[in-house]
Design a protein around this motif. Structure first.
Motif, PDB file in Angstrom:
ATOM      1  N   ALA A 106      -1.413  70.935 153.566  1.00  0.00           N
ATOM      2  CA  ALA A 106      -2.302  69.779 153.690  1.00  0.00           C
ATOM      3  C   ALA A 106      -2.109  69.139 155.051  1.00  0.00           C
ATOM      4  CB  ALA A 106      -2.013  68.755 152.599  1.00  0.00           C
ATOM      5  N   ALA A 107      -3.091  68.365 155.467  1.00  0.00           N
ATOM      6  CA  ALA A 107      -2.986  67.519 156.651  1.00  0.00           C
ATOM      7  C   ALA A 107      -3.053  66.082 156.163  1.00  0.00           C
ATOM      8  CB  ALA A 107      -4.127  67.811 157.619  1.00  0.00           C
ATOM      9  N   VAL A 108      -2.166  65.253 156.673  1.00  0.00           N
ATOM     10  CA  VAL A 108      -2.067  63.878 156.206  1.00  0.00           C
ATOM     11  C   VAL A 108      -2.128  62.963 157.419  1.00  0.00           C
ATOM     12  CG1 VAL A 108      -0.601  62.214 154.991  1.00  0.00           C
ATOM     13  CG2 VAL A 108      -0.626  64.605 154.262  1.00  0.00           C
ATOM     14  N   LEU A 109      -2.968  61.935 157.356  1.00  0.00           N
ATOM     15  CA  LEU A 109      -3.012  60.915 158.393  1.00  0.00           C
ATOM     16  C   LEU A 109      -1.859  59.950 158.146  1.00  0.00           C
ATOM     17  CD1 LEU A 109      -4.456  59.478 160.761  1.00  0.00           C
ATOM     18  CD2 LEU A 109      -5.746  58.223 159.034  1.00  0.00           C
ATOM     19  N   VAL A 110      -1.048  59.682 159.173  1.00  0.00           N
ATOM     20  CA  VAL A 110       0.077  58.760 159.059  1.00  0.00           C
ATOM     21  C   VAL A 110      -0.173  57.595 160.002  1.00  0.00           C
ATOM     22  CG1 VAL A 110       2.571  58.461 159.335  1.00  0.00           C
ATOM     23  CG2 VAL A 110       1.657  60.647 158.508  1.00  0.00           C
ATOM     24  N   LEU A 111      -0.128  56.388 159.452  1.00  0.00           N
ATOM     25  CA  LEU A 111      -0.298  55.170 160.239  1.00  0.00           C
ATOM     26  C   LEU A 111       1.019  54.409 160.265  1.00  0.00           C
ATOM     27  CD1 LEU A 111      -3.753  53.913 158.898  1.00  0.00           C
ATOM     28  CD2 LEU A 111      -3.297  55.177 161.014  1.00  0.00           C
ATOM     29  N   ASP A 112       1.530  54.125 161.462  1.00  0.00           N
ATOM     30  CA  ASP A 112       2.730  53.316 161.599  1.00  0.00           C
ATOM     31  C   ASP A 112       2.351  51.849 161.490  1.00  0.00           C
ATOM     32  OD1 ASP A 112       4.164  55.615 162.039  1.00  0.00           O
ATOM     33  OD2 ASP A 112       4.228  55.389 164.209  1.00  0.00           O
ATOM     34  N   CYS A 113       3.193  51.072 160.813  1.00  0.00           N
ATOM     35  CA  CYS A 113       2.923  49.647 160.629  1.00  0.00           C
ATOM     36  C   CYS A 113       4.206  48.938 160.203  1.00  0.00           C
ATOM     37  CB  CYS A 113       1.823  49.433 159.592  1.00  0.00           C
ATOM     38  SG  CYS A 113       2.202  50.126 157.966  1.00  0.00           S
ATOM     39  N   ALA A 114       4.211  47.627 160.329  1.00  0.00           N
ATOM     40  CA  ALA A 114       5.384  46.845 159.947  1.00  0.00           C
ATOM     41  C   ALA A 114       5.463  46.640 158.433  1.00  0.00           C
ATOM     42  CB  ALA A 114       5.374  45.505 160.659  1.00  0.00           C
ATOM     43  N   GLU A 115       4.325  46.651 157.737  1.00  0.00           N
ATOM     44  CA  GLU A 115       4.290  46.368 156.297  1.00  0.00           C
ATOM     45  C   GLU A 115       3.505  47.453 155.560  1.00  0.00           C
ATOM     46  OE1 GLU A 115       2.577  42.451 156.471  1.00  0.00           O
ATOM     47  OE2 GLU A 115       4.558  41.539 156.644  1.00  0.00           O
ATOM     48  N   PRO A 116       4.149  48.592 155.270  1.00  0.00           N
ATOM     49  CA  PRO A 116       3.422  49.724 154.690  1.00  0.00           C
ATOM     50  C   PRO A 116       2.817  49.451 153.310  1.00  0.00           C
ATOM     51  CG  PRO A 116       5.774  50.198 154.842  1.00  0.00           C
ATOM     52  CD  PRO A 116       5.545  48.909 155.551  1.00  0.00           C
ATOM     53  N   ILE A 117       3.490  48.698 152.470  1.00  0.00           N
ATOM     54  CA  ILE A 117       2.947  48.444 151.127  1.00  0.00           C
ATOM     55  C   ILE A 117       1.663  47.624 151.229  1.00  0.00           C
ATOM     56  CG2 ILE A 117       3.346  47.245 148.937  1.00  0.00           C
ATOM     57  CD1 ILE A 117       6.285  48.161 149.187  1.00  0.00           C
ATOM     58  N   GLU A 118       1.676  46.595 152.061  1.00  0.00           N
ATOM     59  CA  GLU A 118       0.496  45.746 152.217  1.00  0.00           C
ATOM     60  C   GLU A 118      -0.677  46.526 152.800  1.00  0.00           C
ATOM     61  OE1 GLU A 118       3.559  44.945 152.945  1.00  0.00           O
ATOM     62  OE2 GLU A 118       4.007  43.028 152.001  1.00  0.00           O
ATOM     63  N   LEU A 119      -0.403  47.376 153.792  1.00  0.00           N
ATOM     64  CA  LEU A 119      -1.479  48.154 154.399  1.00  0.00           C
ATOM     65  C   LEU A 119      -2.011  49.198 153.416  1.00  0.00           C
ATOM     66  CD1 LEU A 119      -3.123  48.254 156.952  1.00  0.00           C
ATOM     67  CD2 LEU A 119      -1.531  49.964 157.845  1.00  0.00           C
ATOM     68  N   ALA A 120      -1.129  49.797 152.625  1.00  0.00           N
ATOM     69  CA  ALA A 120      -1.569  50.744 151.595  1.00  0.00           C
ATOM     70  C   ALA A 120      -2.488  50.055 150.594  1.00  0.00           C
ATOM     71  CB  ALA A 120      -0.363  51.352 150.882  1.00  0.00           C
ATOM     72  N   GLU A 121      -2.181  48.834 150.222  1.00  0.00           N
ATOM     73  CA  GLU A 121      -3.024  48.091 149.277  1.00  0.00           C
ATOM     74  C   GLU A 121      -4.402  47.797 149.874  1.00  0.00           C
ATOM     75  OE1 GLU A 121      -2.726  47.516 146.101  1.00  0.00           O
ATOM     76  OE2 GLU A 121      -0.742  48.434 146.018  1.00  0.00           O
ATOM     77  N   PHE A 122      -4.471  47.495 151.174  1.00  0.00           N
ATOM     78  CA  PHE A 122      -5.756  47.276 151.851  1.00  0.00           C
ATOM     79  C   PHE A 122      -6.640  48.505 151.689  1.00  0.00           C
ATOM     80  CE2 PHE A 122      -8.306  48.003 155.704  1.00  0.00           C
ATOM     81  CZ  PHE A 122      -9.093  46.861 155.730  1.00  0.00           C
ATOM     82  N   TYR A 123      -6.106  49.679 152.032  1.00  0.00           N
ATOM     83  CA  TYR A 123      -6.895  50.908 151.933  1.00  0.00           C
ATOM     84  C   TYR A 123      -7.143  51.300 150.470  1.00  0.00           C
ATOM     85  CZ  TYR A 123      -6.932  51.545 156.931  1.00  0.00           C
ATOM     86  OH  TYR A 123      -7.167  51.373 158.273  1.00  0.00           O
TER      87      TYR A 123
ATOM     88  N   ARG B  19      -5.436  61.892 151.786  1.00  0.00           N
ATOM     89  CA  ARG B  19      -4.051  61.429 151.794  1.00  0.00           C
ATOM     90  C   ARG B  19      -3.787  60.666 153.078  1.00  0.00           C
ATOM     91  NH1 ARG B  19      -0.228  66.390 150.478  1.00  0.00           N
ATOM     92  NH2 ARG B  19       1.323  64.729 150.583  1.00  0.00           N
ATOM     93  N   ILE B  20      -3.300  59.433 152.923  1.00  0.00           N
ATOM     94  CA  ILE B  20      -2.894  58.615 154.059  1.00  0.00           C
ATOM     95  C   ILE B  20      -1.490  58.110 153.764  1.00  0.00           C
ATOM     96  CG2 ILE B  20      -3.395  56.607 155.495  1.00  0.00           C
ATOM     97  CD1 ILE B  20      -6.260  56.679 154.439  1.00  0.00           C
ATOM     98  N   VAL B  21      -0.613  58.229 154.746  1.00  0.00           N
ATOM     99  CA  VAL B  21       0.745  57.713 154.611  1.00  0.00           C
ATOM    100  C   VAL B  21       0.902  56.543 155.561  1.00  0.00           C
ATOM    101  CG1 VAL B  21       3.196  58.208 155.000  1.00  0.00           C
ATOM    102  CG2 VAL B  21       1.752  59.887 153.845  1.00  0.00           C
ATOM    103  N   PHE B  22       1.528  55.484 155.082  1.00  0.00           N
ATOM    104  CA  PHE B  22       1.807  54.299 155.873  1.00  0.00           C
ATOM    105  C   PHE B  22       3.313  54.277 156.087  1.00  0.00           C
ATOM    106  CE2 PHE B  22      -1.805  53.878 153.130  1.00  0.00           C
ATOM    107  CZ  PHE B  22      -2.806  53.574 154.031  1.00  0.00           C
TER     108      PHE B  22
END
Length: 134
Positions: free
Chosen positions: A6-23, A49-52
């Motif tokens: 698989a290919a997965v987009l990974v976004l770096d961020c300070a608050e991964p749980i909050e950003l995951a909830e947005f998406y 699939r997106i990983v924060f």
């Protein structure tokens, strides 16, 4: 078939749980925090699939300013007649519209940043054209 699963987009961020909830609110699916709390995966209902990934030093891209290139962005697809409704939801969840060109009224290709500053676009999908022949 390739060896990669698989290919997965990974976004770096300070608050991964909050950003995951947005998406998650935009795409649906299942939010899966990994043990240790440094990564959160969103598995969309269509297999997206997106990983924060937690990075306390993450800096939001400055795109569309000309001093920084876009590098990559997520593209969300919605029916043309639903774009205004999806835009209201994006803004209601904390996304911000990005001005990328002179304002010529509503368009079917709109740009935003998520709450952590990652750019993404909302557009209506193109209808597939005839197959290319060589």
């Amino acid at each position: 078939m390739g060896l990669v699963q698989a290919a997965v987009l990974v976004l770096d961020c300070a608050e991964p749980i909050e950003l995951a909830e947005f998406y998650h609110e935009l795409l649906g699916g299942e939010v899966r925090p990994e043990v240790g709390g440094g990564r959160v995966e969103l598995l969309g209902t269509d297999g997206t699939r997106i990983v924060f990934r937690m990075d306390l030093n993450a800096v939001a891209p400055s795109w569309p300013r000309p001093d920084d290139s876009q590098q990559a962005h997520l593209e969300l697809l919605a029916a043309s007649e639903d774009l205004d409704e999806v835009e209201r939801r994006i803004v209601g969840l904390g996304g911000r519209p990005l001005e990328t060109r002179a304002d010529h009224g509503r368009t079917d290709d709109r740009s935003y940043s998520d709450p952590a500053g990652h750019p993404f676009s909302l557009r209506s999908p193109q209808r597939p054209g005839p197959p290319k022949t060589n």
